[in-house]
Design an enzyme around this catalytic site. Structure first.
Site, PDB file in Angstrom:
ATOM      1  N   GLY A 173       2.521   3.626   1.529  1.00 49.75           N
ATOM      2  CA  GLY A 173       3.094   3.835   2.846  1.00 49.75           C
ATOM      3  C   GLY A 173       3.606   5.238   3.081  1.00 49.75           C
ATOM      4  N   GLY A 232       0.802  -1.224   0.000  1.00 51.92           N
ATOM      5  CA  GLY A 232       0.000   0.000   0.000  1.00 51.92           C
ATOM      6  C   GLY A 232       0.831   1.269   0.000  1.00 51.92           C
ATOM      7  CG  ASP A 249      10.349   7.880   7.984  1.00 55.66           C
ATOM      8  OD1 ASP A 249       9.919   7.684   6.836  1.00 55.66           O
ATOM      9  OD2 ASP A 249      11.516   8.221   8.214  1.00 55.66           O
ATOM     10  N   GLY A 250       7.055   7.058   6.670  1.00 55.72           N
ATOM     11  CA  GLY A 250       6.173   7.728   5.719  1.00 55.72           C
ATOM     12  C   GLY A 250       6.765   8.980   5.100  1.00 55.72           C
ATOM     13  NE  ARG A 307       1.007   2.330  -6.750  1.00 60.26           N
ATOM     14  CZ  ARG A 307       2.270   2.660  -6.578  1.00 60.26           C
ATOM     15  NH1 ARG A 307       3.203   1.747  -6.679  1.00 60.26           N
ATOM     16  NH2 ARG A 307       2.601   3.896  -6.281  1.00 60.26           N
ATOM     17  CG  ASP A 311       4.934  -3.213  -4.836  1.00 53.39           C
ATOM     18  OD1 ASP A 311       5.560  -4.258  -5.025  1.00 53.39           O
ATOM     19  OD2 ASP A 311       5.424  -2.214  -4.291  1.00 53.39           O
ATOM     20  CG  ASN A 312       7.474  -0.460  -7.235  1.00 53.30           C
ATOM     21  OD1 ASN A 312       6.673   0.113  -6.504  1.00 53.30           O
ATOM     22  ND2 ASN A 312       8.675  -0.808  -6.825  1.00 53.30           N
TER      23      ASN A 312
END
Length: 703
Positions: A219, A217, A254-255, A313, A396-397
C-alpha cells in the site's frame, strides 16, 4: 569489489530470468510495461492510485512513485467552472494526475549496461532533502552504486552537534550530479525505466491479529529496481521505496511515510544485520518536508529506500489461495483462489528466491514450505536471543526468506519481561515477546494451508512437479483430497521448526555467555535461570549480558559462592546497578540469587576451558553482546532532533547508524576511568538505560 561505479540510472538490470516482472503475472489493468507507459500513464493514471481488488491471477501491478498529499487537491479552473458544458470531473482528475506523472524521459549514456532512462514530472517538484545514507547497506548490496558527494553533504557523524559544520572541499560537478540523481530517484521524484521495465507493487493478503483481512498488498511500497550483485550476479537485490505514494493496494490510506517511522526502520534494519539477525536492509532516507502527512499529528513525509533479495511474504501465497471458509474479515475484499497463479508464484520462489536447486520437473512444494520454515525458525530465534520484539507478526509481515520485514512498533528489550508488549495497539498481547515463536509458526501453517493442494497433487504424481493447468476443471472432491494430503506435512513442519528454533536459540545464548560447547543441560541449568533472575529482580537485559563479559570465574571457586567477598564485590559493583529502579531492589535477595547462579556458571566455564584450552572468553563475549542497543528512548531522541533541525539532526542520525552497525565496540570509552570528550560522554549516555519514563515505551502501528 565492483570494477566500475555507476550512477543510479546506470545500474545494470539482471537478465530476464532473474526479474520478477518478467516471470510473474501483472495486474490486468497494467498487463505490460508498454501498456502501462503508453496507455495508462497519459490517459488513465488514476488506476494506479485507485484502491481496487485486482484480478485473481495477478501477482503485482505496475505503478509509478508519486509522493503527494492525499486526498489530492484537484480543482477545476475558473474557465472550466464557468463553461456551458460544466466540469468533467473524471477527465479533470486524469489530466491533473497525468500532468504530474514522471513521464518525460532523458536518454542515458549508451555505454551504460542497463539502458534505463530517467523520467521526470513537469509540474510536480517538491523539495527533497537527503537525511541518511547507510554505508553498510551500500557496501553489502550496491557496492557499484556511485553516490557522489552524498556523504560529504551529510556531514561528520556526531551526537554532540554544536551548530553548522565547517564546509569541506567543493565537490566536482560529476559528484554533485550523481548525488542529485540519487536523491531524485530515492525521493520518488524521478523514475527509472524503459520500454521493457517499470516499477511495481506486490499483491498479497493475510491474517492480521489472527483475523483474515483479505487483499492487502504494497500500500505504500514500490519496487523501483532489481540489481545484480557485482560479486555474485546470480544474487539480485530489489530496491524498494517505502512511503512513495498510493498504489492499488493502499485502501483508504495515503501511501506515505513520515520522518518518525522512516528513521525507525532505517536504523533497525542495519542494527539487526549487525547483530546477525536476518533482515531486509536500508539504503537511504529522503525527506519531502513540503508534503504534510496526517498521523496522530501532522508530520513531514519521508521516503525510506530498503533492499532485499526479495520482499515476497507468506501473504503473497495466501492471496492466490486464501483459506477456504474463512471469509469473515475486516479488509476490502478477496479474490477467489487461482491455482495456476499459485503454481507460477511457487515455481518462481523455489527457483529464484529460495534457490532450492530442485531439478526441472521435480516436486518443489514441500521443499519450499520446509525451507521457509527453517529460515523463519532461525530468524525468530535471533529475535528471542537479542530481545527484539516485532510488534505486528501478521502473516503479510512474514518473509518467505525468513527476513525481519516491515519494522513498525518494534522494540528491543529493556528490563527483561517475557510478557512485554511493544505495540500499544495489541490489546490482547497476541504478539508479546513470549509468543513470537508461536506467531511465526502460525504464519508458516498458513503458508502450508495455501500450498497444501499443490503438495498433495505432487505426492499423487509420485514426486513430480505439477504442470501448467494442473488444477483446471478438477472436481471439488479431488482438490479437497489433495489439500488434506498436503496438510499431512504439518507435524513435520512443526518438528523442523522446533528443532531449528531450539538449536539456534541455544547457540546464540551460549555465544552470549561465552560458551563454545553444546551441552543439553545449559538451557535448564543456566539460560532459563539467568532470564528468570533478570525478570524477578528487574535487571536490564542487554546491560546484564554486557556486564557478564567482565566476570572472572575464579571469583566463584568456593563451593559456597555467596560467602566469597570478591564475588560479592563483583555483584555489587557490576550487576546490582543494572536496574532502573534501585529503590525497589531486594539487594540481599538479588545478591544471593546472583551468587548461586554465578557459581554454576563459573563451574561450567572452568570445565569447558579445561577441555578445550584457554580462549579469550571476555573478548568473545564482547563480540556477541552489544554495547549499544537501539532502545526506544534513543530512537525518540533522534527523531526529535531530526524533526527540529534536519541539517544538524542528520549528523546525529549518522552517528547513531555508525553505532548501530558496530554495536559491540566500546562506545563511550567503556571501562576507561579518565576525562571523557563531549562526544564520548554522549556515546556513553546513548549506551545507557535512558530516562525511566521511556522504559517499556510502546509504539503504535503508525510508527
Amino acid at each position: 569489489m565492483a570494477a566500475h561505479k555507476y550512477p543510479i540510472s546506470g545500474l545494470p538490470l539482471p537478465p530476464d530470468s532473474h526479474q520478477l516482472i518478467k516471470n510473474l503475472t501483472p495486474d490486468a489493468q497494467t498487463p505490460s510495461v508498454a501498456a502501462f507507459r503508453k496507455e495508462l500513464l497519459p490517459k488513465t493514471p488514476s488506476l494506479q492510485r485507485r484502491a481496487r481488488i485486482i484480478a485473481p491471477q495477478s501477482h503485482f501491478s505496475f505503478v509509478n512513485p508519486f509522493p503527494s498529499p492525499f486526498p489530492y487537491d484537484i480543482r477545476p479552473s475558473k474557465e472550466e467552472e464557468e463553461s456551458e458544458e460544466g466540469v468533467n470531473k473524471v477527465a479533470l482528475i486524469e489530466q491533473w494526475l497525468s500532468a504530474r506523472e514522471a513521464t518525460h524521459s532523458e536518454a542515458v549514456d549508451a555505454s551504460d549496461a542497463s539502458g534505463l532512462r530517467l523520467y521526470h514530472p513537469k509540474v510536480r517538484d517538491e523539495r527533497r532533502q537527503l537525511l541518511g545514507l547507510s554505508k553498510t547497506g551500500l557496501r553489502d548490496c550496491y557496492p557499484q552504486l556511485e553516490v557522489g558527494d552524498a556523504f560529504q553533504i551529510l556531514g561528520t557523524p556526531s551526537l554532540k552537534v554544536d551548530g553548522p559544520e565547517q564546509p569541506g572541499e567543493s565537490a566536482t560537478e560529476d559528484a554533485i550530479a550523481a548525488r542529485q540523481e540519487l536523491v531524485d530517484v530515492l525521493g520518488g521524484h524521478a523514475v527509472l525505466g524503459n520500454d521493457d521495465f517499470a516499477p511495481w507493487s506486490m499483491r498479497y493478503s493475510g491474517h492480521q491479529f489472527g483475523t483474515w483481512a483479505g487483499q492487502l498488498g504494497d500500500g505504500r511500497a514500490i519496487s523501483i529496481h532489481s540489481v545484480p550483485h557485482p560479486n555474485d550476479p546470480d544474487t539480485t537485490y530489489e530496491m524498494q521505496l517505502k512511503g512513495a505514494g498510493r498504489t492499488p493496494f493502499s485502501r483508504s490510506a495515503d501511501g506515505l511515510a513520515v520522518v518518525r517511522s522512516s528513521i525507525r526502520e532505517y536504523l533497525a534494519s542495519e542494527a539487526m544485520q549487525a547483530l546477525g539477525i536476518p533482515t531486509t536492509r536500508a539504503l537511504a532516507l529522503v525527506s519531502v518536508p513540503s508534503i504534510p502527512v496526517a498521523r496522530e499529528r501532522i508530520e513531514r513525509a519521508c521516503i525510506l529506500t530498503r533492499m532485499a533479495p526479495s520482499f515476497i511474504r507468506i501473504g503473497n501465497f495466501e492471496a492466490v489461495n486464501p483459506p477456504h471458509g474463512n471469509m469473515m474479515f475486516f479488509g476490502g475484499g478477496q479474490q477467489r483462489a487461482d491455482f495456476e497463479a499459485l503454481r507460477i508464484l511457487g515455481e518462481w520462489v523455489q527457483k529464484r528466491v529460495l534457490r532450492l536447486g530442485v531439478a526441472d520437473g521435480e516436486a518443489w512444494g514441500e521443499k519450499l514450505v520446509l525451507e521457509a520454515t527453517r529460515r523463519n525458525a532461525r530468524m525468530v530465534a535471533g529475535w528471542q536471543a537479542y530481545g527484539f520484539m516485532h510488534g505486528v507478526i501478521n502473516t503479510d509481515n512474514v518473509s518467505i526468506l525468513g527476513l525481519t520485514i516491515d519494522y513498525g512498533p518494534y522494540a528491543f528489550m529493556d528490563v527483561f519481561d517475557t510478557m512485554h508488549i511493544c505495540n500499544h495497539t495489541d490489546d490482547g498481547g497476541r504478539y508479546a515477546y513470549k509468543f513470537q515463536p508461536d506467531m511465526i509458526l502460525y504464519a508458516l501453517r498458513s503458508l502450508l494451508n495455501s500450498l497444501a493442494p499443490l503438495i498433495g497433487a505432487e505426492k499423487e504424481l509420485g514426486g513430480k512437479a505439477v504442470s501448467s493447468g494442473w488444477a483446471e476443471n478438477k472436481p471439488e472432491d479431488e482438490m479437497k483430497k489433495w489439500k488434506e494430503s498436503g496438510l499431512e506435512l504439518q507435524p513435520e513442519l512443526e518438528r523442523i521448526f522446533q528443532e531449528e528454533y531450539t538449536a539456534k536459540y541455544a547457540e546464540l545464548l551460549r555465544k552470549r555467555l561465552g560458551l563454545y560447547e553444546a551441552v543439553p543441560s545449559d538451557e535448564s541449568a543456566l539460560i532459563r535461570p539467568l532470564l528468570s533472575l533478570m525478570e524477578n529482580h528487574g535487571f536490564d537485559f542487554h546491560l546484564t549480558f554486557r556486564a557478564l563479559c567482565n566476570f572472572n570465574p575464579e571469583l566463584a571457586r568456593s563451593t559456597e559462592a555467596e560467602s566469597s567477598p570478591e564475588l560479592t564485590t563483583f555483584i555489587e559493583s557490576h550487576l546490582l546497578p543494572l536496574t532502573p529502579e534501585p529503590e525497589r531492589l531486594d539487594r540481599a535477595g538479588a545478591t544471593r540469587d546472583w551468587a548461586a547462579w554465578l557459581g554454576k556458571y563459573a563451574a561450567r566455564v572452568r570445565e569447558e576451558e579445561a577441555n578445550s584450552g584457554a580462549e579469550d572468553r571476555a573478548a568473545a563475549m564482547r563480540a556477541a553482546n552489544p554495547r549499544f542497543v537501539l532502545r526506544q528512548w534513543v530512537l525518540e531522541e533522534l527523531i526529535q532532533r531530526v524533526e527540529a533541525d534536519e541539517e544538524n539532526g542528520r549528523r546525529a542520525l549518522a552517528k547513531a547508524m555508525k553505532m548501530a552497525t558496530s554495536p559491540f565496540e566500546s562506545w563511550g570509552a567503556e571501562g576507561e576511568d579518565r576525562e571523557l570528550s563531549a562526544e564520548e560522554k554522549e556515546e556513553r549516555r546513548f549506551c545507557g538505560m535512558g530516562p525511566r519514563r521511556m522504559l517499556g515505551f510502546q509504539c503504535s502501528c503508525s510508527s
